[in-house]
Scaffold this active site. Sequence first.
Site, short mmCIF file in Angstrom:
data_model
loop_
_atom_site.label_atom_id
_atom_site.label_comp_id
_atom_site.label_asym_id
_atom_site.label_seq_id
_atom_site.Cartn_x
_atom_site.Cartn_y
_atom_site.Cartn_z
N GLY A 89 138.03 59.10 20.17
CA GLY A 89 139.35 58.62 19.80
C GLY A 89 140.10 58.26 21.06
N ALA A 129 142.12 60.12 25.72
CA ALA A 129 140.90 59.99 24.93
C ALA A 129 140.29 61.36 24.67
CB ALA A 129 139.90 59.10 25.67
N ASP A 130 139.48 61.41 23.63
CA ASP A 130 138.72 62.61 23.33
C ASP A 130 137.40 62.19 22.69
OD1 ASP A 130 139.07 65.72 23.21
OD2 ASP A 130 138.08 65.15 21.35
N THR A 131 136.32 62.88 23.03
CA THR A 131 135.00 62.56 22.49
C THR A 131 134.36 63.83 21.96
OG1 THR A 131 134.71 60.75 24.08
CG2 THR A 131 132.72 61.60 23.04
#
Length: 198
Positions: A115, A78-80
């Site tokens: 994502g 994940a990435d934020t």
Amino acid sequence: MLLHEQLRNYRLLLASQSPRRRELMTGCGLPYELAPRFDCAEVYPAGLAAEEVPLYLSRLKSEAYPAPLSGRDILLTADTVVVLDGEVLGKPRDREDAAGMLRRLSGRHHTVVSGVTLRTTGRMHSFEARTSVWFRPLADEEIAYYVDAFRPFDKAGSYGIQEWIGYAAIERIEGSFYNVMGLPIQKVYVELTRFLNE
């Protein structure tokens, strides 16, 4: 069958060092193992729209995972990011950078985009979540207090909604609160259920 029961047949690997993501996975009752730390240069194409960056990076992290997956492994990456005026506000470099980001967010609306990518040996599925966040105007002394007391140097946009600033300064949000913490856990639950049942 409940998702945590379905997951007994799998090994869900969380490829993240974020304590907040671990907290959210645990709170949702998802049995997981922490994947070993690995290096991934979080670089994205210069022309990529800011809102598309986290989805791109979640896939990049998934593809960079160095260990081969077994037939029962599901890798979650994940990435934020915080997006303001079409620009990605990532993790601050230092105290001055953190304070500068918060001054820019003060009194304004921004978007938090995450994502997430799920991958097995044979399939990859990515999805995103967006949350709108409104800050009231912040005084310089409030910004200084927050940065010095909470040291938000590992947080996109230089703030954690679950900390003092979330209680005292965020007027409202539209979308997932947990997405702003770093993982849209309700959507992860739904998408993971769908992923297993396809």
